[in-house]
Structure formats: structure tokens, C-alpha cells
Design a protein around this motif. Structure first.
Motif, PDB file in Angstrom:
ATOM      1  N   LEU A  85      -5.149   4.125  -1.289  1.00  0.00           N
ATOM      2  CA  LEU A  85      -5.068   3.035  -0.289  1.00  0.00           C
ATOM      3  C   LEU A  85      -3.697   3.049   0.521  1.00  0.00           C
ATOM      4  N   THR A 102      -3.739   2.675  -6.067  1.00  0.00           N
ATOM      5  CA  THR A 102      -3.174   1.593  -5.180  1.00  0.00           C
ATOM      6  C   THR A 102      -1.600   1.144  -5.346  1.00  0.00           C
ATOM      7  N   ARG A 150       0.867  -1.185  -0.163  1.00  0.00           N
ATOM      8  CA  ARG A 150       0.102   0.023  -0.058  1.00  0.00           C
ATOM      9  C   ARG A 150       1.032   1.236  -0.080  1.00  0.00           C
TER      10      ARG A 150
END
Length: 574
Positions: free
Chosen positions: A541, A517, A371
Motif C-alpha cells: 500500500l 502496509t 502508507r
């Protein structure tokens, strides 16, 4: 002949109010109809009154002038409360116009009736109900003048059968008065402070938002005293930019340089601050405090010399009596330590950081899912945001990343729920900032928990063409609560959030949505977000295990964190 509602709205427009926030409803229908016919006012209909109150609070803080929100009878009025508490604790002048049942039904426990005087008693500096046309314009004058004079919330209640009443033919217009101008502290107190400062070997400044209008005087003082300048979070707005004395924040979001500057000083000089965290103040020091509010003097740490007065005026009177310190070691040592800390922080903004070997410059935080690190995201926003942007941040970890990686350079401004500490404030406050000037970018650092709490008002950004940029630090956690639990040895519980794809939610309501992401996509996504016209939501994220280490982590905190991680590992199904 004017009605009660017409006089109210015309007077606010004459004063300079530009927008009114709220939800339409029966008791206030005459008021909203008067707004409809007043070209100088914009009605911004929100999906939740709390959003309207937060937005008004932000506007009042940014302009240092009156802002207005509305909530109709009963539940509509109650929904305003959290945003109004934010305004009250931020010393923001806000007028809340609230509805009430018709006069003949008041006190009968009528449908939707609540006791507004009781409901708003704690939050309001003025709280009254108009029950007769002869009370105007006096009650309106008192409400506005009190909100401005005391920098707080005024609540004016209008029963459902009052707003449309005709006023007597010769009713005079309201007359609002300007705020009083604060002067310098008394000369004898200034002289006493000077004696302490002249005799001190090392001085450290703790500077708050109340010193913002005194930037030039504060910097001259820091230069004369060779004093490092610790900033409260709210003082970033005004003292972050081109400041050779600044060493960042204290508290949980602070850094080792501020702890060193506090520990090493002989005199702590507090300027326009009510910094609340007692355990971060140094002990055994001579403390001098300057604040325009006498009630703030000494309520956080014992004060030896209290000066009640305007910071700029007080320092202007003080500076001619202060000689320039030749020994600059205290300042230079604190600045060196601060710059070294910032250099270490900069390593965290490398997209390839997690692929590098662990070592001195490599933290040991795991990121198995790859992440995005929140430090990388915050730094990218700082790099690409305009120098006149308005930033807001949700309470929690998103505020930590903003405080450490975004500089209030140029004419940037910063607003947050930094006194109340509410969730869900960033998006509504960005809406308020954007409504003041749609050509000035408003960027909200949103936590995923905060955004989802009031997510319905994404629609408000679209329906009222408010071009906010909403950046979601989507770590799937109530991150600050998680950290609080782990610091005392508790495994996280109840903090996991099962989030939707926020970018798709944004697209569903007509807003541009972007989802990231991959760390290598962050820079381009931020650039695209800020360059896109209209409202945009950037859903990134981020790693839930990124933590903010306080300036002087206690052994008990480190032990608690280790215990919590062990318990989480043992409880894991994998």
C-alpha cells in the motif's frame, strides 16, 4: 503425409520458437493438437489473448527473434490486438496465428466471423489467409521472413476447415532467411557530422535503445567528445551500468541534469532513438541523428545531419576522425548535477523519512495514513534483485519509480509498453520473460489499475509454473492520470480504485501473496518475495500523493497543481 497445421508447427519448432501463447478454440484445434504432439514447443494457455500477445511481444524483444501467439476465430483474434500493437510499436517480430470461419462461410456474416484483413490491417506488416494447401509453404515463409525483416507483426489466418488438410506428398519444408545486416552510414555524411562535432564547444548525446549493441562505441564517443549521455527509458537497458557519462532520462520522468545538458550544448547527437516528446528537445542547436531507420530521421526535431545506418558501424567509422576534447567542464557539470539529484532522491528511500522535520531534504507531500512511499519500495527491489533479473513495468507511476530507483546493472533487462503506453502490460510481459528461462527472475512493477485489468492471468503463472515476482504499487489510484489532471488545475475524478486485498486474491488462485502496509516491513518483504520459489505477488500500500516532478516544471503546471489541490480540499467531506 503432413497436414497444414503439422507443417506450420514443425517449421516454427525447427526455427527455434520455444513457446506459443493463446486460448484454444475450434478453428485452431488442428494447430493446438499439432503443438500437443511437438515436444520442442510449450503451449501456454492464457485466460485472455491480450496477455498472450503481450507475452510474445516481450519474448521477441528479449531475444530479438520470432515469438508466436494465437487467437481463434472472431473474438479470440480481436483480443490479440492490444498486445500486437505493443509488439508493432516496439519493433518486435511476432507471428500471430488466427482462426477464421470455414472457407465456404467466409463473407456470409457467419457466427463469429470478422474480417481479419481489415482488423489487422493497421498493425501488421504481413497479413494473409491460407485458403488452399498449395499456398504452403510460401505464405508461411513470407509471414516469418517479413516479421523478421521489418521487425513487426505478421498475421497468418487459418480457416477452420484448412488446418487439418493433408499437404501434397512432396511439399517442401519452409525456408526462412536471416535478417539483413545493416552497415555504416555513407562516408560523406559521416565526414559532415565529424566537421560539426570537431567544431562544437559542447556536445550532448541522446541515446536510445537502437544503440544498445553499440555500447562500447557509444562510450568511446562520449569520452572523446566529453559529452554527457541522456538516456531514453528504453536505453537504461544497456547503458545504465558502470557508465561515467550517463545522466539519466529526459521527459516527464527526467531530472534537472538532463535539462541542463540539453540547454548548454552546441550540438545534440541522437543515437538510435525516436524519443517522441518534442517539448523536451532543446532549440537552436545543431542536431545530428544516427538511426538504422531512415523514416526516424528528423521526425521529432529538425535535424541538420542525418545518418542512416547501423549505430555501431557508423560510430566505428566516425571515431578515428574525432579528436579528444580536453575541456571536460560540460560533462563534469552535468554529472555533478545528476549525482546531486540522485543524492536527494536517496533520502526518499529512508523508512523514517515521513517522521523527519520538513526542510530542504524533506518534501512537503502529506502522508497522513502512513502508507509506504513508492521510492522506498523501488529502491528495496533494486537492492535485492539479482543482477540478471528481467524487469517489466506498467505504464504510469510504477514506471517512474523504476526509472529513478532501479539500475540495470549486470545483465538486467527492461521491457515495458514504452511506445504504445498501454495499461496492464507488466504482468503479461513478465510471464513471457519467465517462460524463456524459469531460472532467470522476472520482476513486474505493477500498477494496481494495470494488474486488476488482466488479473485473471494470475492463474496462468500458477498453472504453467512461471515463477514471476509481481510487485503491486497499490496506491488506490490511476496515479499518472491523477497527476495529469492536477497539473492542469483539475481535481482528480474517476481515478480512485476500490481495490481488493491483492495478496488474498493471489492466495486464492494458488500463488504466494504478501501484503505490506508498514514502511519498516518493506525490506524484509521484498527479500522474502524474491527468495520464494514459484510465483509471488507482493501487495504494498503506497502513498497516492507521491508525485514525479519533471526536469523543468513549468509555472503553469505548478499553478495548476495548486488550484487542483485547493479544489480537492474544498470538495472533501472531512
Amino acid at each position: 503425409m503432413s497436414t497444414v497445421a503439422e507443417l506450420l508447427i514443425k517449421a516454427l519448432a525447427d526455427y527455434g520458437v520455444k513457446s506459443v501463447w493463446g486460448v484454444v478454440g475450434d478453428a485452431l484445434n488442428p494447430v493446438t493438437d499439432a503443438i500437443r504432439r511437438e515436444d520442442r514447443l510449450e503451449w501456454i494457455g492464457v485466460r485472455h489473448e491480450e496477455v498472450g500477445a503481450f507475452a510474445a511481444s516481450a519474448q521477441a524483444q528479449l531475444t530479438d527473434s520470432l515469438a508466436v501467439c494465437m487467437g481463434t476465430v472472431g473474438p479470440g483474434a480481436v483480443h490479440l490486438l492490444n498486445g500486437l500493437y505493443d509488439a508493432a510499436k516496439s519493433h518486435a517480430p511476432v507471428l500471430a496465428i488466427v482462426g477464421q470461419v470455414p472457407r465456404e462461410e467466409m463473407g456470409s456474416d457467419f457466427f463469429q466471423e470478422v474480417d481479419n484483413h481489415a482488423v489487422f490491417a493497421d498493425v501488421a506488416v504481413f497479413n494473409a489467409t491460407i485458403t488452399d494447401v498449395d499456398q504452403l509453404p510460401t505464405l508461411l515463409e513470407q509471414a516469418v521472413n517479413t516479421a523478421l525483416a521489418e521487425s513487426g507483426v505478421a498475421v497468418l489466418t487459418i480457416p477452420g476447415d484448412v488446418g487439418g488438410l493433408d499437404l501434397p506428398k512432396h511439399t517442401r519444408p519452409p525456408r526462412f532467411v536471416p535478417r539483413a545486416t545493416a552497415g555504416a552510414a555513407p562516408a560523406e555524411r559521416i565526414n559532415e557530422a565529424v566537421r560539426h562535432l570537431e567544431g562544437a564547444g559542447k556536445v550532448t548525446l541522446l541515446v536510445g535503445q537502437g544503440a544498445r549493441p553499440a555500447r562500447a562505441e557509444v562510450q568511446e564517443l562520449a569520452d572523446r567528445l566529453a559529452a554527457p549521455m541522456v538516456l531514453t527509458l528504453k536505453a537504461k537497458d544497456g547503458f545504465d551500468d558502470e557508465n561515467p557519462f550517463e545522466i539519466g532520462q529526459s521527459g516527464l520522468i527526467g531530472n534537472p541534469a538532463t535539462a541542463t545538458a540539453f540547454d548548454a550544448c552546441d550540438v545534440l547527437l541522437m543515437l538510435g532513438t525516436d524519443f517522441p516528446y518534442r517539448n523536451f528537445y532543446p532549440e537552436g542547436k545543431t542536431v545530428i541523428q544516427v538511426d538504422v531507420r531512415g523514416q526516424h530521421i528528423g521526425r521529432r526535431t529538425p535535424v541538420d545531419v542525418g545518418l542512416v545506418g547501423d549505430v555501431a558501424a557508423t560510430l566505428a567509422a566516425m571515431l578515428p576522425s574525432l579528436s579528444r576534447k580536453e575541456d571536460r567542464h560540460h560533462l563534469e557539470h552535468a554529472r555533478h548535477k545528476y549525482e546531486a539529484w540522485r543524492e536527494r532522491q536517496d533520502h526518499l528511500t529512508d523508512p523514517d523519512y515521513d517522521q523527519k522535520p520538513k526542510g530542504i531534504l524533506r518534501k512537503t507531500v502529506d502522508n497522513p495514513d502512513g502508507r509506504v512511499r513508492p521510492e522506498l519500495l523501488a529502491a528495496a527491489i533494486d537492492r535485492h534483485a539479482p543482477h540478471d533479473a528481467v524487469f517489466t513495468s506498467d505504464t504510469g507511476m510504477s514506471t517512474v519509480w523504476l526509472s529513478r530507483f532501479v539500475r540495470m546493472s549486470g545483465t538486467r533487462r527492461l521491457i515495458g509498453s514504452y511506445n504504445l503506453g498501454s495499461m496492464a502490460n507488466a504482468m503479461p510481459q513478465a510471464l513471457g520473460a519467465s517462460a524463456l528461462d524459469r531460472d532467470r527472475m522476472a520482476i513486474a512493477f505493477c500498477g494496481d489499475g494495470g494488474l486488476s485489468m488482466l488479473m485473471g492471468d494470475l492463474i496462468t503463472a500458477v498453472s504453467h509454473d512461471l515463477p514471476v515476482k509481481l510487485v503491486v504499487f497499490d496506491n488506490g489510484r490511476l496515479g499518472m492520470v491523477k497527476l495529469e489532471m492536477e497539473q492542469v488545475g483539475l481535481p482528480e475524478f474517476g481515478t480512485v480504485l476500490h481495490n481488493p486485498d491483492f495478496a488474498k486474491v493471489a492466495e486464492a488462485v494458488g500463488m504466494r501473496g504478501i501484503r505490506v502496509t508498514d514502511p519498516h516491513e518493506v525490506d524484509d518483504a521484498v527479500r522474502e518475495t524474491l527468495a520464494t520459489d514459484g510465483p509471488v505477488l507482493l501487495d504494498v500500500l503506497t502513498n497516492p500523493d507521491e508525485i514525479a516532478v519533471p526536469p523543468k516544471p513549468a509555472l503553469t503546471q505548478m499553478k495548476g497543481f495548486a488550484i487542483a489541490k485547493s479544489r480537492e480540499f474544498l470538495a472533501s467531506p472531512e
